[in-house]
Design a protein around this motif. Structure first.
Motif, short mmCIF file in Angstrom:
data_model
loop_
_atom_site.label_atom_id
_atom_site.label_comp_id
_atom_site.label_asym_id
_atom_site.label_seq_id
_atom_site.Cartn_x
_atom_site.Cartn_y
_atom_site.Cartn_z
N ARG A 129 40.74 4.45 -117.00
CA ARG A 129 39.37 3.94 -117.21
C ARG A 129 39.16 3.55 -118.67
N ARG A 130 39.69 4.35 -119.59
CA ARG A 130 39.59 4.00 -121.02
C ARG A 130 40.36 2.72 -121.33
N ALA A 133 38.24 -0.13 -120.06
CA ALA A 133 37.09 -0.35 -120.94
C ALA A 133 37.51 -1.04 -122.24
N GLN A 136 37.95 -4.66 -121.68
CA GLN A 136 36.69 -5.36 -121.42
C GLN A 136 35.93 -5.64 -122.70
#
Length: 137
Positions: A129-130, A133, A136
């Motif tokens: 998830r990191r 992110a 993004q």
């Protein structure tokens, strides 16, 4: 195929949305093949010179008396990555390696799937998830 297909590493990582799937899996090897596969409902099969490698539910492996080489959890990268896309596997494996988490990657037609030791699954999900992110940003 639904959704936009990504080939670019940054786009694949930014759109990968990792999802931890239920269940526990083990990798086993069965010498030969053919009828040796009866009774199993493998998630994946790969034929090697030494035998047939199966990815099967941990409880099925235990019931059949297979020796476990570790129990794994599946994280699906919910991005439509092109089979000829470059860099997703390297980015994911690299991020997990940097966190000290082993991984086995399986690229299927629609998505890539990461198998991590069961005890590291939640931490692996956070690492991914990191990574997403950061791509993004």
């Amino acid at each position: 195929m639904n959704g936009q297909v990504h080939r670019d590493r940054v786009a694949m990582v930014a759109n990968m949305t990792p999802i931890l799937q239920p269940g526990e899996w083990v990798f086993v090897s069965i010498p030969g093949g053919g009828t040796a596969l009866e009774g199993f409902e493998p998630l994946a099969i790969f034929r090697e010179a030494e035998g047939v490698s199966l990815l099967i539910e941990a409880r099925t492996a235990r019931a059949a008396g297979h020796v476990e080489a570790g129990v794994y959890r599946q994280i699906t990268l919910s991005v439509y990555s092109a089979l000829d896309g470059v860099g997703l596997t390297a980015a994911v494996a690299g991020a997990l390696a940097d966190a000290g988490i082993a991984c086995n990657m399986i690229a299927a037609f629609h998505h890539d799937h990461v198998f991590v030791p069961a005890e590291d699954a939640e931490r692996a999900l956070e690492v991914l998830r990191r990574l997403q992110a950061g791509a993004q940003a």
